[in-house]
Design an enzyme around this catalytic site. Structure first.
Site, short mmCIF file in Angstrom:
data_model
loop_
_atom_site.label_atom_id
_atom_site.label_comp_id
_atom_site.label_asym_id
_atom_site.label_seq_id
_atom_site.Cartn_x
_atom_site.Cartn_y
_atom_site.Cartn_z
N GLY A 269 94.25 -12.73 -6.26
CA GLY A 269 93.68 -13.62 -5.26
C GLY A 269 92.35 -13.14 -4.73
O GLY A 269 91.80 -12.14 -5.21
N GLU B 115 87.51 10.60 -7.00
CA GLU B 115 88.66 10.31 -7.87
C GLU B 115 88.62 11.32 -9.00
O GLU B 115 87.77 12.19 -9.07
CB GLU B 115 88.55 8.88 -8.40
N CYS C 181 78.74 0.83 -12.83
CA CYS C 181 78.20 1.48 -11.63
C CYS C 181 77.38 2.71 -12.00
O CYS C 181 76.58 3.19 -11.21
CB CYS C 181 79.33 1.85 -10.68
N ASN D 73 83.91 -5.22 -13.02
CA ASN D 73 83.02 -4.80 -14.12
C ASN D 73 83.73 -4.06 -15.25
O ASN D 73 83.42 -4.23 -16.42
CB ASN D 73 81.84 -3.99 -13.57
P1 NDP Z 1 83.27 -6.31 -4.30
O1 NDP Z 1 83.06 -5.33 -3.23
O2 NDP Z 1 82.80 -7.70 -4.09
O3 NDP Z 1 84.82 -6.44 -4.66
C1 NDP Z 1 85.62 -5.33 -5.07
C2 NDP Z 1 87.08 -5.68 -4.84
O4 NDP Z 1 87.31 -5.83 -3.44
C3 NDP Z 1 87.51 -7.00 -5.47
O5 NDP Z 1 88.84 -6.91 -5.89
C4 NDP Z 1 87.37 -7.95 -4.30
O6 NDP Z 1 88.13 -9.10 -4.48
C5 NDP Z 1 87.89 -7.08 -3.17
N1 NDP Z 1 87.51 -7.49 -1.82
C6 NDP Z 1 86.45 -8.23 -1.43
N2 NDP Z 1 86.48 -8.39 -0.08
C7 NDP Z 1 87.57 -7.73 0.38
C8 NDP Z 1 88.14 -7.52 1.66
N3 NDP Z 1 87.61 -8.07 2.77
N4 NDP Z 1 89.25 -6.78 1.76
C9 NDP Z 1 89.81 -6.22 0.68
N5 NDP Z 1 89.34 -6.41 -0.58
C10 NDP Z 1 88.22 -7.14 -0.73
O7 NDP Z 1 82.64 -5.67 -5.60
P2 NDP Z 1 82.48 -6.34 -7.02
O8 NDP Z 1 83.81 -6.78 -7.53
O9 NDP Z 1 81.36 -7.33 -6.94
O10 NDP Z 1 82.06 -5.09 -7.91
C11 NDP Z 1 80.76 -4.67 -8.06
C12 NDP Z 1 80.47 -3.48 -7.18
O11 NDP Z 1 81.37 -2.43 -7.47
C13 NDP Z 1 79.09 -2.91 -7.42
O12 NDP Z 1 78.49 -2.63 -6.19
C14 NDP Z 1 79.36 -1.61 -8.17
O13 NDP Z 1 78.37 -0.64 -8.02
C15 NDP Z 1 80.66 -1.20 -7.58
N6 NDP Z 1 81.34 -0.27 -8.45
C16 NDP Z 1 81.44 1.04 -8.08
C17 NDP Z 1 82.05 1.98 -8.92
C18 NDP Z 1 82.19 3.40 -8.52
O14 NDP Z 1 82.97 4.11 -9.14
N7 NDP Z 1 81.49 3.89 -7.51
C19 NDP Z 1 82.58 1.58 -10.23
C20 NDP Z 1 82.43 0.17 -10.51
C21 NDP Z 1 81.83 -0.71 -9.65
P3 NDP Z 1 87.47 -10.43 -5.18
O15 NDP Z 1 86.67 -9.99 -6.33
O16 NDP Z 1 88.67 -11.17 -5.58
O17 NDP Z 1 86.66 -11.05 -4.10
#
Ligand code: NDP
Length: 481
Positions: free
Chosen positions: A204, A461, A282, A150
């Site tokens: 990836g 953080e 978020c 995002n």
């Molecule tokens: P995801 O949880 O789907 O993915 C986040 C990251 O984790 C991506 O790089 C993803 O890779 C990776 N990932 C997915 N599965 C695994 C795994 N099994 N092991 C290690 N890494 C993995 O979140 P989104 O990218 O969809 O982001 C949206 C979410 O993030 C929302 O819920 C939002 O609220 C939250 N968010 C929270 C923030 C905060 O500060 N609290 C700030 C911003 C967002 P890939 O995308 O390549 O699958």
């Protein structure tokens, strides 16, 4: 068609398998580049490179690490437009937003932690004439940083900068959905002369490259930002390995509006806090609670302001709402709008896709959507939608709104609008949330603790919290005489 590369041991390298994944431009729905489909072989090679670089990097003086980070920040700063264009194309967000917020913040992240490490100290504890204890703060080794789509470079650099400043080496994975500015960052690091292996960027899938990072026993800590479900999985893998773990997860943030607020400021800010970045921050307020005496006025004014928002091509300077990040995400958001209707919600504006009549005709656009008439406990009001969809709900008392605001499993951020200082303090104390904004939204001081409570995360953080996370404290006790 451009093929992105991993950044390992100071070089741009193809994935060992030779496999790639399509990268889409959300505003057009078309594939425009290819991303390495990295696996555990690539991750292991990044880990070896990070291990080799660790001793010399941690032994640099704080000032030398400061200089490296500042060099990186300066090169990004010189290319703000190039980075902003890339971020906008990759993510669908308006170019103007990336130019004004995302990329300048990435620059600030590097600057902030470059200078923070120069000013950081550790504690000592004196035992009244008998002995003195002092705390050494030592880097951990190779650490893993995994970030979401995002705010791609903004959140990626928010992890990388403190990890590097404290003397760790890093294996980082951006979201596979938005890899491009991380790729540009690798080029900048090469140009800035960052020593080989200090930062490694592996592109990836989360389930493959991300999984290989969290499973790797030589990686000493995981800093993760993403969804709550992914965070729970990561915790289940990482906890038995006793790695340090920081989780920044989802939110369902309340925006609480009292009748005595500064109405004009509240209205303008609420439009932003609801729909900035298509609601995909978020920290966006997705549940808006309005004191009943101003509910009808707010509803009329809010709907009027939101209906006028310019939606379309992210490259257009006037655009306020760009594309959502992907087709599956668009479908998820639209399914929640349908769910809201079945739960008794009334769509006041939006509620459907938007089809521009230009190069973006096949892009993933959703009109900013306001829904009313829902119970605060229904799924629409409890589950994270993470798109341009908000609900509005009237309330009659502080107790009632606190009960509704605190009813979800999340607790990341909230905004409270009132000119009554006593009420503001009382609400701030009782709200279950890691971050409370009073009469503002997204006003950020990088020194403050950042993170959520309940299912919104574990750890903080920002400021010295991140410096603490990326170091291991060691107490040294010296007896006198
Ligand atoms: P995801 O949880 O789907 O993915 C986040 C990251 O984790 C991506 O790089 C993803 O890779 C990776 N990932 C997915 N599965 C695994 C795994 N099994 N092991 C290690 N890494 C993995 O979140 P989104 O990218 O969809 O982001 C949206 C979410 O993030 C929302 O819920 C939002 O609220 C939250 N968010 C929270 C923030 C905060 O500060 N609290 C700030 C911003 C967002 P890939 O995308 O390549 O699958």
């Amino acid at each position: 068609m451009e093929f992105l590369k991993n950044y390992i041991n100071g070089e741009l390298v193809a994935p060992s398998s030779g496999r790639y994944i399509d990268n889409y431009e959300p505003a057009t729905g078309k594939v425009y580049s290819q991303i390495p489909d990295s696996d555990e072989v690539d991750v292991q090679s990044a880990v070896e490179s990070a291990k080799n670089a660790f001793e010399s990097w941690k032994n640099l003086s704080n000032e030398q690490r400061h200089d490296h980070l500042i060099n990186v920040s300066r090169l990004i700063e010189q290319r703000i437009d190039e980075f902003a264009l890339a971020e906008s194309k990759d993510n669908g967000k308006p170019f103007k937003l990336a130019q004004r917020v995302d990329i300048p913040r990435a620059v600030s992240n590097f600057k902030f932690y470059a200078t923070a490490i120069m000013n950081w100290g550790s504690e000592s504890h004196n035992m009244s004439g008998k002995a003195i204890n002092y705390t050494l703060r030592q880097p951990l080794g190779p650490v893993g940083c995994i970030s979401p789509w995002n705010l791609p470079l903004y959140l990626f650099s928010w992890k990388i900068a403190p990890a590097l400043a404290t003397g760790n080496t890093v294996i980082a994975k951006p979201s596979e959905i938005t890899p491009y500015t991380a790729y540009l960052l690798s080029k900048v690091c090469m140009e800035a002369g960052l020593p080989a292996g200090v930062l490694n960027i592996v592109h990836g899938l989360g389930t493959k490259a991300g999984e290989a990072i969290i499973q790797n026993n030589q990686i000493k800590a995981i800093s993760f930002t993403g969804g709550t479900k992914t965070g729970a999985h990561i915790a289940s893998v990482v906890a038995p390995k006793f790695k340090k773990l920081s989780l920044e997860l989802g939110g369902k943030n309340p925006n609480i509006i009292f009748a005595d607020c500064n109405y004009e400021l509240m209205l303008k800010t609420t439009v932003n806090s609801s729909f900035s970045n298509q609601g995909q921050i978020c920290l966006c307020g997705s549940r808006i609670f309005v004191e009943s005496s101003i509910y009808e006025k707010f509803k009329k004014d809010f709907v009027a302001a939101v209906s006028k928002m310019a939606i379309g091509d992210p490259n257009e300077p006037k655009t306020q709402i760009g594309a959502v990040v992907s087709k599956p995400h668009m479908e998820k958001i639209l399914s929640y709008i349908e769910l809201a209707k079945t739960e008794g919600g009334k769509v006041l504006t939006g509620g459907e896709r938007f089809f521009p009549q230009d190069r973006c005709a096949e892009g993933y656009f959703i009109k900013p959507t306001i829904i009313e008439g829902l119970d605060y406990m229904c799924r629409t009001n409890q589950e994270e939608i993470f798109g341009p969809v908000v609900t509005i709900t009237p309330f009659h008392s502080e107790d009632e709104v606190l009960k509704m605001a605190n009813s979800t499993e999340y607790g990341l951020a909230c905004s409270i609008w009132t000119e009554n200082i006593t009420r503001a303090h009382k609400m701030a104390e009782n709200i279950e949330s890691g971050i409370v904004w009073i009469n503002c939204w997204l006003l950020r001081d990088l020194r403050t603790p950042f993170g959520g409570v309940k299912n919104s995360g574990v750890g903080r953080e920002g400021g010295s919290e991140a410096l603490d996370f990326f170091t291991e404290p060691k107490n040294v006790c010296i007896q006198y005489g």
